[in-house]
Scaffold this motif. Structure first.
Motif, PDB file in Angstrom:
ATOM      1  N   LEU A 255      -5.752   3.553  -7.486  1.00 47.80           N
ATOM      2  CA  LEU A 255      -6.221   4.443  -6.431  1.00 47.80           C
ATOM      3  C   LEU A 255      -7.342   3.769  -5.642  1.00 47.80           C
ATOM      4  N   THR A 256      -7.183   3.660  -4.322  1.00 43.85           N
ATOM      5  CA  THR A 256      -8.196   3.022  -3.492  1.00 43.85           C
ATOM      6  C   THR A 256      -8.895   3.993  -2.546  1.00 43.85           C
ATOM      7  N   ASP A 257      -8.277   5.165  -2.322  1.00 42.95           N
ATOM      8  CA  ASP A 257      -8.903   6.145  -1.428  1.00 42.95           C
ATOM      9  C   ASP A 257      -8.249   7.498  -1.672  1.00 42.95           C
ATOM     10  N   SER A 258      -8.996   8.572  -1.441  1.00 43.48           N
ATOM     11  CA  SER A 258      -8.445   9.915  -1.592  1.00 43.48           C
ATOM     12  C   SER A 258      -9.141  10.859  -0.627  1.00 43.48           C
ATOM     13  N   ARG A 259      -8.356  11.719  -0.003  1.00 46.45           N
ATOM     14  CA  ARG A 259      -8.913  12.686   0.945  1.00 46.45           C
ATOM     15  C   ARG A 259      -8.218  14.029   0.756  1.00 46.45           C
ATOM     16  N   ARG A 260      -9.002  15.080   0.655  1.00 44.76           N
ATOM     17  CA  ARG A 260      -8.468  16.433   0.529  1.00 44.76           C
ATOM     18  C   ARG A 260      -8.534  17.122   1.875  1.00 44.76           C
TER      19      ARG A 260
ATOM     20  N   GLU B 189       0.844  -1.191   0.000  1.00 40.10           N
ATOM     21  CA  GLU B 189       0.000   0.000   0.000  1.00 40.10           C
ATOM     22  C   GLU B 189       0.880   1.240   0.000  1.00 40.10           C
ATOM     23  N   PHE B 190       0.447   2.258  -0.743  1.00 41.97           N
ATOM     24  CA  PHE B 190       1.156   3.531  -0.803  1.00 41.97           C
ATOM     25  C   PHE B 190       0.215   4.625  -0.315  1.00 41.97           C
TER      26      PHE B 190
ATOM     27  N   PHE C 166      -4.360  13.412   0.057  1.00 43.63           N
ATOM     28  CA  PHE C 166      -3.788  12.175   0.577  1.00 43.63           C
ATOM     29  C   PHE C 166      -4.413  11.019  -0.185  1.00 43.63           C
ATOM     30  N   ASN C 167      -3.627  10.453  -1.082  1.00 35.70           N
ATOM     31  CA  ASN C 167      -4.096   9.367  -1.929  1.00 35.70           C
ATOM     32  C   ASN C 167      -3.509   8.037  -1.473  1.00 35.70           C
TER      33      ASN C 167
END
Length: 215
Positions: A176-181, A148-149, A188-189
């Motif tokens: 891409l499994t998740d992203s938060r701004r 995981e990255f 944060f990806n």
């Protein structure tokens, strides 16, 4: 089996050097140490704390160890989850020159790095977190050891400095499994490995998907 999670903070042009302070890493005369500080916000603390909450051990390169050890070993407040994790959980440092680590719970990996990391992943416990350690990352990627990255991408262009994926890093496709701004504009990806890089070509009879969908 434990996951090996890579976490890093990078500029928009991929520089990861010295996000935390001016004296963190001056290699190459890097003038922008502490570039992450203006973007610090509450969400950053939440994201980092969540990662550390599922961490059971740390894997570090020698350079990152030399930055972390003198700084975090000073923090003994048990109410700080990050300091507590770093000071109490097992730390594995890849180095051929570190012989007598003073930081508690530190073990040195001197040889057969891929085999040693595979053995660590087979043990029980939380995730193994690799923080920074860009010189170690290509070896881990070459042997498909990273699961995981988590990459925090900040809205700043630095133009120089150590990069997360320097030239010569093994080519890989990520998913891409998740992203938060965050409120400061950082993204944060989270990515998972998705195999080798594949290529193709757009021909005259194969317009880009967006154009074909509009037609």
């Amino acid at each position: 089996m434990r996951k090996l999670v890579m976490s890093a903070f990078v500029s928009l042009d991929g520089v990861m050097q010295a996000p935390g302070g001016p004296d963190e890493d001056r290699d190459g005369g890097f003038p922008y140490g502490g570039w992450q500080f203006p973007f610090a916000d509450e969400e950053l603390g939440e994201i980092v704390s969540a990662v550390y909450a599922r961490t059971g051990a740390f894997l570090l390169g020698r350079g990152t160890y030399d930055i972390f050890a003198p700084y975090w070993s000073q923090f003994t407040d048990r109410s700080d989850p990050i300091a507590t994790s770093l000071n109490t959980l097992p730390k594995y440092v890849v180095s051929t020159t570190l012989t007598d680590p003073a930081w508690a719970s530190t073990t040195v990996i001197r040889e057969n790095v891929p085999e040693a990391v595979r053995a660590l992943k087979e043990e029980d416990g939380g995730d193994i977190l690799i923080q920074g350690s860009s010189r170690l990352l290509p070896t881990l990627l070459q042997h498909d050891l990273v699961d995981e990255f988590l990459v925090g991408i900040y809205p700043v262009v630095l133009g120089q400095g150590k990069r997360l994926f320097p030239e010569g890093t093994p080519a890989r496709t990520l998913r891409l499994t998740d992203s938060r701004r965050t409120s400061s504009g950082a993204l944060f990806n989270t990515y998972a490995p998705a195999g080798p890089v594949t290529v193709g070509e757009f021909g005259v009879d194969d317009p880009p998907r967006e154009a074909s969908e509009r037609a």
